[in-house]
Motif scaffolding. Structure first.
Motif, PDB file in Angstrom:
ATOM      1  N   GLY A 101      10.235 -12.587  -9.148  1.00 49.21           N
ATOM      2  CA  GLY A 101       9.460 -12.446 -10.368  1.00 49.21           C
ATOM      3  C   GLY A 101       8.700 -11.143 -10.419  1.00 49.21           C
ATOM      4  N   VAL A 102       7.827 -11.045 -11.413  1.00 46.61           N
ATOM      5  CA  VAL A 102       7.016  -9.855 -11.645  1.00 46.61           C
ATOM      6  C   VAL A 102       5.599 -10.131 -11.158  1.00 46.61           C
ATOM      7  CG1 VAL A 102       6.123  -8.278 -13.407  1.00 46.61           C
ATOM      8  CG2 VAL A 102       8.423  -9.228 -13.634  1.00 46.61           C
ATOM      9  N   TYR A 103       5.035  -9.174 -10.434  1.00 44.71           N
ATOM     10  CA  TYR A 103       3.698  -9.290  -9.866  1.00 44.71           C
ATOM     11  C   TYR A 103       2.915  -8.015 -10.161  1.00 44.71           C
ATOM     12  CZ  TYR A 103       5.612 -13.199  -7.244  1.00 44.71           C
ATOM     13  OH  TYR A 103       6.188 -14.392  -6.904  1.00 44.71           O
ATOM     14  N   ILE A 104       1.602  -8.105 -10.052  1.00 36.24           N
ATOM     15  CA  ILE A 104       0.733  -6.938 -10.200  1.00 36.24           C
ATOM     16  C   ILE A 104       0.044  -6.699  -8.852  1.00 36.24           C
ATOM     17  CG2 ILE A 104      -1.272  -5.929 -11.373  1.00 36.24           C
ATOM     18  CD1 ILE A 104       1.166  -6.349 -13.191  1.00 36.24           C
ATOM     19  N   LEU A 105       0.218  -5.495  -8.325  1.00 34.15           N
ATOM     20  CA  LEU A 105      -0.441  -5.086  -7.088  1.00 34.15           C
ATOM     21  C   LEU A 105      -1.609  -4.185  -7.463  1.00 34.15           C
ATOM     22  CD1 LEU A 105      -0.476  -4.878  -3.945  1.00 34.15           C
ATOM     23  CD2 LEU A 105       0.863  -2.785  -4.245  1.00 34.15           C
ATOM     24  N   CYS A 106      -2.813  -4.560  -7.033  1.00 32.26           N
ATOM     25  CA  CYS A 106      -4.009  -3.749  -7.278  1.00 32.26           C
ATOM     26  C   CYS A 106      -4.417  -3.099  -5.969  1.00 32.26           C
ATOM     27  CB  CYS A 106      -5.157  -4.602  -7.798  1.00 32.26           C
ATOM     28  SG  CYS A 106      -4.790  -5.413  -9.358  1.00 32.26           S
ATOM     29  N   VAL A 107      -4.532  -1.783  -5.990  1.00 32.54           N
ATOM     30  CA  VAL A 107      -4.963  -1.014  -4.835  1.00 32.54           C
ATOM     31  C   VAL A 107      -6.357  -0.502  -5.148  1.00 32.54           C
ATOM     32  CG1 VAL A 107      -4.443   0.933  -3.320  1.00 32.54           C
ATOM     33  CG2 VAL A 107      -2.563  -0.355  -4.374  1.00 32.54           C
ATOM     34  N   ASN A 108      -7.343  -0.927  -4.349  1.00 32.46           N
ATOM     35  CA  ASN A 108      -8.737  -0.559  -4.573  1.00 32.46           C
ATOM     36  C   ASN A 108      -9.148   0.453  -3.507  1.00 32.46           C
ATOM     37  OD1 ASN A 108     -11.531  -0.393  -4.726  1.00 32.46           O
ATOM     38  ND2 ASN A 108     -11.781  -2.551  -5.246  1.00 32.46           N
ATOM     39  N   LEU A 109      -9.282   1.713  -3.930  1.00 30.29           N
ATOM     40  CA  LEU A 109      -9.710   2.794  -3.046  1.00 30.29           C
ATOM     41  C   LEU A 109     -11.131   3.196  -3.420  1.00 30.29           C
ATOM     42  CD1 LEU A 109      -6.569   5.139  -3.168  1.00 30.29           C
ATOM     43  CD2 LEU A 109      -7.047   3.361  -1.517  1.00 30.29           C
ATOM     44  N   ASN A 110     -12.091   2.677  -2.689  1.00 25.38           N
ATOM     45  CA  ASN A 110     -13.486   3.062  -2.907  1.00 25.38           C
ATOM     46  C   ASN A 110     -13.892   2.914  -4.373  1.00 25.38           C
ATOM     47  OD1 ASN A 110     -15.985   3.881  -1.976  1.00 25.38           O
ATOM     48  ND2 ASN A 110     -15.562   6.048  -2.314  1.00 25.38           N
ATOM     49  N   LYS A 111     -13.648   1.732  -4.942  1.00 27.01           N
ATOM     50  CA  LYS A 111     -14.009   1.367  -6.312  1.00 27.01           C
ATOM     51  C   LYS A 111     -13.135   2.009  -7.384  1.00 27.01           C
ATOM     52  CE  LYS A 111     -18.721   0.320  -4.992  1.00 27.01           C
ATOM     53  NZ  LYS A 111     -20.122   0.571  -5.168  1.00 27.01           N
ATOM     54  N   LYS A 112     -12.085   2.723  -6.988  1.00 23.50           N
ATOM     55  CA  LYS A 112     -11.078   3.205  -7.931  1.00 23.50           C
ATOM     56  C   LYS A 112      -9.894   2.257  -7.795  1.00 23.50           C
ATOM     57  CE  LYS A 112     -12.016   8.215  -7.845  1.00 23.50           C
ATOM     58  NZ  LYS A 112     -13.368   8.190  -8.034  1.00 23.50           N
ATOM     59  N   ILE A 113      -9.506   1.626  -8.896  1.00 29.57           N
ATOM     60  CA  ILE A 113      -8.462   0.606  -8.850  1.00 29.57           C
ATOM     61  C   ILE A 113      -7.204   1.126  -9.536  1.00 29.57           C
ATOM     62  CG2 ILE A 113      -7.809  -1.732  -9.525  1.00 29.57           C
ATOM     63  CD1 ILE A 113     -10.804  -2.441  -9.345  1.00 29.57           C
ATOM     64  N   PHE A 114      -6.082   0.991  -8.836  1.00 29.77           N
ATOM     65  CA  PHE A 114      -4.791   1.426  -9.337  1.00 29.77           C
ATOM     66  C   PHE A 114      -3.870   0.212  -9.350  1.00 29.77           C
ATOM     67  CE2 PHE A 114      -6.924   4.913  -7.330  1.00 29.77           C
ATOM     68  CZ  PHE A 114      -6.816   5.929  -8.273  1.00 29.77           C
ATOM     69  N   ASN A 115      -3.204  -0.016 -10.482  1.00 33.70           N
ATOM     70  CA  ASN A 115      -2.330  -1.178 -10.649  1.00 33.70           C
ATOM     71  C   ASN A 115      -0.870  -0.753 -10.668  1.00 33.70           C
ATOM     72  OD1 ASN A 115      -4.531  -2.980 -10.940  1.00 33.70           O
ATOM     73  ND2 ASN A 115      -4.729  -2.381 -13.058  1.00 33.70           N
ATOM     74  N   PHE A 116      -0.049  -1.510  -9.953  1.00 31.68           N
ATOM     75  CA  PHE A 116       1.386  -1.281  -9.901  1.00 31.68           C
ATOM     76  C   PHE A 116       2.099  -2.575 -10.287  1.00 31.68           C
ATOM     77  CE2 PHE A 116      -0.505   1.697  -6.984  1.00 31.68           C
ATOM     78  CZ  PHE A 116       0.214   2.865  -7.149  1.00 31.68           C
ATOM     79  N   THR A 117       3.081  -2.481 -11.167  1.00 31.60           N
ATOM     80  CA  THR A 117       3.921  -3.635 -11.483  1.00 31.60           C
ATOM     81  C   THR A 117       5.013  -3.699 -10.418  1.00 31.60           C
ATOM     82  OG1 THR A 117       3.496  -3.396 -13.839  1.00 31.60           O
ATOM     83  CG2 THR A 117       5.419  -4.701 -13.204  1.00 31.60           C
ATOM     84  N   ILE A 118       5.108  -4.843  -9.748  1.00 33.48           N
ATOM     85  CA  ILE A 118       6.025  -5.049  -8.641  1.00 33.48           C
ATOM     86  C   ILE A 118       7.035  -6.122  -9.012  1.00 33.48           C
ATOM     87  CG2 ILE A 118       6.183  -5.746  -6.211  1.00 33.48           C
ATOM     88  CD1 ILE A 118       4.637  -3.100  -6.749  1.00 33.48           C
ATOM     89  N   ILE A 119       8.281  -5.921  -8.642  1.00 32.32           N
ATOM     90  CA  ILE A 119       9.315  -6.918  -8.901  1.00 32.32           C
ATOM     91  C   ILE A 119       9.895  -7.388  -7.575  1.00 32.32           C
ATOM     92  CG2 ILE A 119      11.571  -7.365  -9.950  1.00 32.32           C
ATOM     93  CD1 ILE A 119      10.818  -5.133 -11.999  1.00 32.32           C
ATOM     94  N   ILE A 120       9.905  -8.705  -7.403  1.00 32.28           N
ATOM     95  CA  ILE A 120      10.545  -9.312  -6.235  1.00 32.28           C
ATOM     96  C   ILE A 120      11.876  -9.877  -6.710  1.00 32.28           C
ATOM     97  CG2 ILE A 120      10.443 -11.088  -4.460  1.00 32.28           C
ATOM     98  CD1 ILE A 120       7.423 -10.899  -4.546  1.00 32.28           C
ATOM     99  N   GLU A 121      12.950  -9.452  -6.052  1.00 33.19           N
ATOM    100  CA  GLU A 121      14.293  -9.937  -6.433  1.00 33.19           C
ATOM    101  C   GLU A 121      14.600 -11.244  -5.752  1.00 33.19           C
ATOM    102  OE1 GLU A 121      16.878  -6.601  -5.494  1.00 33.19           O
ATOM    103  OE2 GLU A 121      16.740  -5.968  -7.572  1.00 33.19           O
TER     104      GLU A 121
END
Length: 108
Positions: A88-108
């Protein structure tokens, strides 16, 4: 996106496209920081790499917004294992010192 082609000893080839999610930004001290998330889509393991010098946190949510996994105080490279997560589709949030970056991830 990268296209990878593999040729075996019989001359048979297989090609696939792999997406490497990369984000780059400049921190408060003027340092260039990168985050690489790959491969995407993935089957078994997802790798997260950054040159961020401090600890960071990862959170993984399903497409309904439910928290699936949380990893705290990571430095450098991290691997998220699929385990029993369904495709399915997932959202990965990377939090670097209060800066948040979101990546859409797909698991096959």
């Amino acid at each position: 996106n990268y296209i990878i082609t593999i040729t075996d000893s019989n001359g048979c080839t297989y090609s696939d496209t792999i997406n490497v999610g990369t984000t780059t930004f400049i921190d408060d001290l003027g340092n260039k920081i990168y985050i690489n998330v790959y491969p995407n889509p993935f089957i078994n393991n997802l790798t997260i790499e950054t040159n961020f010098k401090k600890e960071y946190n990862l959170t993984l949510y399903n497409n309904s917004g439910k928290l699936i996994k949380k990893l705290n105080k990571i430095k450098g490279k991290s691997i998220i294992e699929r385990g029993s997560l369904p495709s399915g589709v997932y959202i990965l949030c990377v939090n670097l010192n209060k800066k948040i970056f979101n990546f859409t991830i797909i698991i096959e």
